[in-house]
Scaffold this motif. Structure first.
Motif, PDB file in Angstrom:
ATOM      1  N   MET A   1       0.838  -1.188   0.000  1.00 48.83           N
ATOM      2  CA  MET A   1       0.000   0.000   0.000  1.00 48.83           C
ATOM      3  C   MET A   1       0.876   1.241   0.000  1.00 48.83           C
ATOM      4  SD  MET A   1      -2.456   1.441   3.009  1.00 48.83           S
ATOM      5  CE  MET A   1      -4.092   0.983   2.501  1.00 48.83           C
ATOM      6  N   ALA A   2       0.531   2.201  -0.794  1.00 46.85           N
ATOM      7  CA  ALA A   2       1.230   3.481  -0.837  1.00 46.85           C
ATOM      8  C   ALA A   2       0.875   4.294   0.398  1.00 46.85           C
ATOM      9  CB  ALA A   2       0.834   4.232  -2.095  1.00 46.85           C
ATOM     10  N   LEU A   3       1.523   5.407   0.559  1.00 48.25           N
ATOM     11  CA  LEU A   3       1.230   6.303   1.675  1.00 48.25           C
ATOM     12  C   LEU A   3       0.045   7.187   1.310  1.00 48.25           C
ATOM     13  CD1 LEU A   3       2.090   7.411   4.449  1.00 48.25           C
ATOM     14  CD2 LEU A   3       3.481   9.079   3.214  1.00 48.25           C
ATOM     15  N   ILE A   4      -0.945   7.211   2.187  1.00 46.91           N
ATOM     16  CA  ILE A   4      -2.108   8.082   2.018  1.00 46.91           C
ATOM     17  C   ILE A   4      -1.996   9.179   3.064  1.00 46.91           C
ATOM     18  CG2 ILE A   4      -4.615   8.253   2.136  1.00 46.91           C
ATOM     19  CD1 ILE A   4      -4.668   5.245   1.358  1.00 46.91           C
ATOM     20  N   ILE A   5      -2.022  10.430   2.601  1.00 43.80           N
ATOM     21  CA  ILE A   5      -1.913  11.588   3.483  1.00 43.80           C
ATOM     22  C   ILE A   5      -3.240  12.327   3.440  1.00 43.80           C
ATOM     23  CG2 ILE A   5      -0.695  13.739   3.952  1.00 43.80           C
ATOM     24  CD1 ILE A   5       1.644  12.586   2.260  1.00 43.80           C
ATOM     25  N   SER A   6      -3.854  12.491   4.603  1.00 44.65           N
ATOM     26  CA  SER A   6      -5.078  13.290   4.667  1.00 44.65           C
ATOM     27  C   SER A   6      -4.889  14.370   5.725  1.00 44.65           C
ATOM     28  CB  SER A   6      -6.289  12.416   4.962  1.00 44.65           C
ATOM     29  OG  SER A   6      -6.118  11.707   6.167  1.00 44.65           O
ATOM     30  N   GLN A   7      -5.627  15.445   5.573  1.00 43.88           N
ATOM     31  CA  GLN A   7      -5.467  16.577   6.473  1.00 43.88           C
ATOM     32  C   GLN A   7      -6.811  17.146   6.863  1.00 43.88           C
ATOM     33  OE1 GLN A   7      -3.374  19.872   4.730  1.00 43.88           O
ATOM     34  NE2 GLN A   7      -3.857  21.223   6.432  1.00 43.88           N
ATOM     35  N   GLN A   8      -6.940  17.463   8.133  1.00 37.44           N
ATOM     36  CA  GLN A   8      -8.096  18.202   8.625  1.00 37.44           C
ATOM     37  C   GLN A   8      -7.554  19.265   9.557  1.00 37.44           C
ATOM     38  OE1 GLN A   8     -11.166  15.932  10.502  1.00 37.44           O
ATOM     39  NE2 GLN A   8     -12.483  17.707  10.732  1.00 37.44           N
ATOM     40  N   ASP A   9      -7.679  20.516   9.149  1.00 41.64           N
ATOM     41  CA  ASP A   9      -7.102  21.648   9.866  1.00 41.64           C
ATOM     42  C   ASP A   9      -5.606  21.421  10.043  1.00 41.64           C
ATOM     43  OD1 ASP A   9      -9.594  22.966  10.023  1.00 41.64           O
ATOM     44  OD2 ASP A   9     -10.124  21.799  11.792  1.00 41.64           O
ATOM     45  N   ASN A  10      -5.127  21.384  11.288  1.00 40.04           N
ATOM     46  CA  ASN A  10      -3.693  21.222  11.512  1.00 40.04           C
ATOM     47  C   ASN A  10      -3.314  19.788  11.898  1.00 40.04           C
ATOM     48  OD1 ASN A  10      -4.851  21.394  14.074  1.00 40.04           O
ATOM     49  ND2 ASN A  10      -3.030  22.300  14.969  1.00 40.04           N
ATOM     50  N   THR A  11      -4.170  18.826  11.573  1.00 45.67           N
ATOM     51  CA  THR A  11      -3.873  17.414  11.835  1.00 45.67           C
ATOM     52  C   THR A  11      -3.653  16.693  10.508  1.00 45.67           C
ATOM     53  OG1 THR A  11      -5.177  17.395  13.869  1.00 45.67           O
ATOM     54  CG2 THR A  11      -4.715  15.266  12.845  1.00 45.67           C
ATOM     55  N   ILE A  12      -2.501  16.035  10.415  1.00 48.77           N
ATOM     56  CA  ILE A  12      -2.168  15.222   9.249  1.00 48.77           C
ATOM     57  C   ILE A  12      -2.267  13.764   9.664  1.00 48.77           C
ATOM     58  CG2 ILE A  12      -0.390  14.591   7.582  1.00 48.77           C
ATOM     59  CD1 ILE A  12       0.861  17.339   8.047  1.00 48.77           C
ATOM     60  N   SER A  13      -3.027  12.983   8.936  1.00 43.00           N
ATOM     61  CA  SER A  13      -3.139  11.551   9.205  1.00 43.00           C
ATOM     62  C   SER A  13      -2.430  10.791   8.098  1.00 43.00           C
ATOM     63  CB  SER A  13      -4.610  11.120   9.262  1.00 43.00           C
ATOM     64  OG  SER A  13      -5.253  11.775  10.325  1.00 43.00           O
ATOM     65  N   LEU A  14      -1.616   9.819   8.512  1.00 41.63           N
ATOM     66  CA  LEU A  14      -0.871   8.999   7.567  1.00 41.63           C
ATOM     67  C   LEU A  14      -1.389   7.576   7.620  1.00 41.63           C
ATOM     68  CD1 LEU A  14       2.759  10.233   8.341  1.00 41.63           C
ATOM     69  CD2 LEU A  14       1.178  11.072   6.600  1.00 41.63           C
ATOM     70  N   GLU A  15      -1.513   6.967   6.449  1.00 40.00           N
ATOM     71  CA  GLU A  15      -1.979   5.584   6.367  1.00 40.00           C
ATOM     72  C   GLU A  15      -1.119   4.848   5.341  1.00 40.00           C
ATOM     73  OE1 GLU A  15      -6.018   3.073   5.222  1.00 40.00           O
ATOM     74  OE2 GLU A  15      -6.128   5.235   5.500  1.00 40.00           O
ATOM     75  N   GLY A  16      -0.649   3.675   5.714  1.00 41.64           N
ATOM     76  CA  GLY A  16       0.162   2.870   4.792  1.00 41.64           C
ATOM     77  C   GLY A  16       1.595   2.774   5.261  1.00 41.64           C
ATOM     78  N   LYS A  17       2.531   2.995   4.330  1.00 39.55           N
ATOM     79  CA  LYS A  17       3.949   2.832   4.618  1.00 39.55           C
ATOM     80  C   LYS A  17       4.680   4.164   4.486  1.00 39.55           C
ATOM     81  CE  LYS A  17       3.999  -1.853   2.814  1.00 39.55           C
ATOM     82  NZ  LYS A  17       4.578  -2.785   1.848  1.00 39.55           N
ATOM     83  N   LEU A  18       5.425   4.508   5.527  1.00 41.06           N
ATOM     84  CA  LEU A  18       6.315   5.660   5.477  1.00 41.06           C
ATOM     85  C   LEU A  18       7.728   5.088   5.374  1.00 41.06           C
ATOM     86  CD1 LEU A  18       6.466   8.736   5.524  1.00 41.06           C
ATOM     87  CD2 LEU A  18       6.663   8.624   8.006  1.00 41.06           C
ATOM     88  N   ASN A  19       8.237   5.074   4.153  1.00 37.01           N
ATOM     89  CA  ASN A  19       9.535   4.448   3.911  1.00 37.01           C
ATOM     90  C   ASN A  19      10.300   5.249   2.860  1.00 37.01           C
ATOM     91  OD1 ASN A  19       8.343   3.731   1.465  1.00 37.01           O
ATOM     92  ND2 ASN A  19       7.909   1.647   2.109  1.00 37.01           N
ATOM     93  N   THR A  20      11.399   4.693   2.405  1.00 29.25           N
ATOM     94  CA  THR A  20      12.249   5.367   1.427  1.00 29.25           C
ATOM     95  C   THR A  20      11.465   5.800   0.191  1.00 29.25           C
ATOM     96  OG1 THR A  20      14.104   4.035   2.191  1.00 29.25           O
ATOM     97  CG2 THR A  20      14.383   5.141   0.095  1.00 29.25           C
ATOM     98  N   ALA A  21      10.539   4.994  -0.240  1.00 28.25           N
ATOM     99  CA  ALA A  21       9.772   5.286  -1.454  1.00 28.25           C
ATOM    100  C   ALA A  21       8.734   6.387  -1.254  1.00 28.25           C
ATOM    101  CB  ALA A  21       9.087   4.015  -1.954  1.00 28.25           C
ATOM    102  N   THR A  22       8.273   6.602  -0.027  1.00 31.27           N
ATOM    103  CA  THR A  22       7.174   7.548   0.198  1.00 31.27           C
ATOM    104  C   THR A  22       7.555   8.774   1.010  1.00 31.27           C
ATOM    105  OG1 THR A  22       6.457   6.364   2.194  1.00 31.27           O
ATOM    106  CG2 THR A  22       5.454   5.698   0.093  1.00 31.27           C
ATOM    107  N   VAL A  23       8.727   8.761   1.637  1.00 27.96           N
ATOM    108  CA  VAL A  23       9.069   9.824   2.576  1.00 27.96           C
ATOM    109  C   VAL A  23       9.228  11.189   1.898  1.00 27.96           C
ATOM    110  CG1 VAL A  23      11.587   9.551   2.622  1.00 27.96           C
ATOM    111  CG2 VAL A  23      10.367  10.285   4.683  1.00 27.96           C
ATOM    112  N   ASN A  24       9.706  11.233   0.661  1.00 28.04           N
ATOM    113  CA  ASN A  24       9.864  12.529  -0.018  1.00 28.04           C
ATOM    114  C   ASN A  24       8.520  13.201  -0.278  1.00 28.04           C
ATOM    115  OD1 ASN A  24      12.644  12.491  -0.039  1.00 28.04           O
ATOM    116  ND2 ASN A  24      12.751  11.444  -2.009  1.00 28.04           N
ATOM    117  N   ASN A  25       7.515  12.429  -0.693  1.00 27.10           N
ATOM    118  CA  ASN A  25       6.176  13.002  -0.894  1.00 27.10           C
ATOM    119  C   ASN A  25       5.620  13.537   0.416  1.00 27.10           C
ATOM    120  OD1 ASN A  25       6.150  12.436  -3.614  1.00 27.10           O
ATOM    121  ND2 ASN A  25       5.109  10.480  -3.358  1.00 27.10           N
TER     122      ASN A  25
END
Length: 92
Positions: free
Chosen positions: A1-25
């Motif tokens: 699974m890729a990294l899914i980034i969602s935001q509500q106001d000043n809260t960022i929610s991350l879902e999936g993998k935070l790794n070498t392939a996704t950290v730059n995004n």
């Protein structure tokens, strides 16, 4: 699974993998948000992987946040593990 980034106001929610392939995004997205909000909450509850590359990036982002008076907080089941890695960063 890729990294899914969602935001509500000043809260960022991350879902999936935070790794070498996704950290730059993530870092790019985070950079835009930190300019708009000086305090951000990063919810990592739904992350399945945080590799060493991502951990180093988070540490660097935290250090830069301290230096620029722009803080972020981490919440989720693995947040304690991350805060232990952040203990006593050299920011000066």
């Amino acid at each position: 699974m890729a990294l899914i980034i969602s935001q509500q106001d000043n809260t960022i929610s991350l879902e999936g993998k935070l790794n070498t392939a996704t950290v730059n995004n993530f870092q790019t997205h985070f950079g835009f948000i930190i300019k708009a909000f000086k305090n951000i909450t990063l919810n990592i509850e739904k992350l399945t992987v945080i590799d060493d590359s991502a951990m180093q990036t988070l540490k660097e982002m935290y250090k830069n946040g301290v230096l620029n008076n722009a803080m972020f907080f981490i919440e989720g089941k693995r947040s304690e593990e991350i805060f232990e890695a952040f203990q006593y960063p050299q920011v000066a």
